[in-house]
Enzyme design. Structure first.
Site: not given
Lengths: 73, 327
Positions: B115, B253, B283
């Site tokens: 990430c 993120h 995500n």
């Protein structure tokens, strides 16, 4: 914060009815305790009291009452 | 002076979808409402069984070429950030050189980050371009975490989606710093907070103890994030001699809504300046920041000249932040 209000916050994090937590419970022995409940406790401590604590430390204190006494001596 | 600038971003998500109702089917202890309220994710995209991070990367880059921002023959360096490479070796970036008809004179390498990877990629690209080694870099961030997640691990499956983003970075003649400064951080003591234990040299063959599946200690990652990210933001602003008011948009993120909302409040960032955009894709690891940036540009929430803060954090543990001015 007084002890009663702290327990009410823990009730909320655990998704339990208000007044359920008495202080004698160990969080990781509680049926409704899961990763989401732990994150809610982390947020509540951080947002309301600027206390940054690791999940490990929170569990390490044993009972909810012991956690309260450590955080608010 | 040569300064690196973002010239274009495109992304690709796989066709297969997984919504919250499908996710919780057969699991009475979960509800789709609970998942949405805690993650802000309604649906995620999953790569097909025979679809790899390299495949997603190729499609995202082809979109970039189709957009006209650059051509295959222009590319001088390929940086691919992935934790799910097509092969153990060689690196997937060299395969992409061939598949995308990029000149053999181009450099190509993979780097293994999750990430935080996009921000690290910008830093590597800045070094390559501003030191005069190349005139441009194709930065691709692509991952297929879904392949590491057990079908019954609802908590982790609820979070992640597969995607790739391709970003074209090129030298621009200007005295203005368009990307930077950077703040970096790593904490290997937290290596096991997000991990796939088997498959590498330490535990090559999966067994009962070490499996080839994604393990994530959500509360520990959350705890790391809420202590690290606000400090990163503060240091970045201090290093750049700026305040929160000098930043037009904050793109972190896109981990999950719950975490982002807490981070926003903790750093006292206005809601309208703070990007939360993962509801329909989840995500997507290293691709979240470029995807969110691209979508914000498309919605005209960010315009030319705006200063955007980008902050990545996660597996490693690893984190990085930078400021980026849109040319």
């Amino acid at each position: 914060m007084n002890e009663k209000d702290f327990y009410l916050k823990i009730d909320e994090a655990l998704g339990a009815d208000p007044g359920t937590v008495t202080g004698q419970e160990k969080l990781d022995d509680t049926d409704t305790f899961d990763s989401i409940a732990m994150m809610e406790i982390l947020v509540f401590l951080d947002e309301d009291f600027e206390i940054e604590m690791t999940p490990e430390k929170i569990i390490e204190h044993g009972t909810v009452q012991a956690l309260f006494q450590k955080l608010f001596p | 002076m040569k300064k690196i600038a973002i010239k274009g971003i495109e992304y690709h998500v796989p066709d297969k979808t997984l919504n919250n109702d499908e996710l919780v089917a057969g699991h009475d202890d979960w509800t789709s409402e609970k998942i949405f309220s805690k993650t802000g994710i309604a649906e995620r995209r999953l790569a097909a069984e025979d679809e790899t991070a390299g495949d997603l990367a190729e499609k995202a880059t082809l979109k970039l070429f189709e957009s006209g921002v650059c051509k295959a023959e222009d590319i001088q360096f390929i940086l691919l950030c992935t934790e799910s490479p097509d092969y153990f070796l060689p690196c997937t970036a060299t395969l992409l050189q061939d598949r995308l008809n990029i000149p053999k004179t181009a450099g190509a390498l993979d780097f293994n980050l999750g990430c935080s990877g996009f921000v690290y990629g910008l830093s590597l690209a800045k070094g390559l371009i501003e030191s005069g080694q190349v005139d441009n870099v194709l930065l691709i961030t692509s991952d297929t975490y879904s392949k590491f997640i057990e079908s019954d691990d609802i908590g982790v499956r609820a979070i992640f989606g597969d995607a790739a983003a391709a970003t074209f970075l090129e030298a621009e003649d200007t005295d203005q710093e368009l990307i930077g400064p950077f703040v970096f951080g790593s904490n290997g003591a937290g290596y096991d907070k997000i991990i796939v234990e088997a498959g590498g040299a330490r535990h090559p063959n999966p067994d009962e103890q070490f499996q080839r599946k994604l393990l994530m200690n959500g509360p520990e990652v959350f705890s790391f994030t809420i202590s690290t990210v606000p400090r990163t933001v503060k240091k970045l602003l201090s290093d750049a001699n700026l305040t929160l008011d000098d930043v037009d948009k904050f793109i972190y993120h896109q981990a999950n809504t719950y975490m982002l909302e807490h981070l926003r409040k903790k750093s006292k960032i206005d809601e309208d300046k703070f990007c939360v955009d993962m509801e329909d894709i989840g995500n997507t690891v290293s691709a979240t920041i470029p995807i969110a940036l691209k979508r914000a540009l498309d919605r005209n929430e960010i315009k030319s000249g705006d200063r955007v803060m980008l902050v990545g954090f996660g597996v490693g543990l690893s984190w990085a932040g930078t400021l980026c001015t849109i040319p």
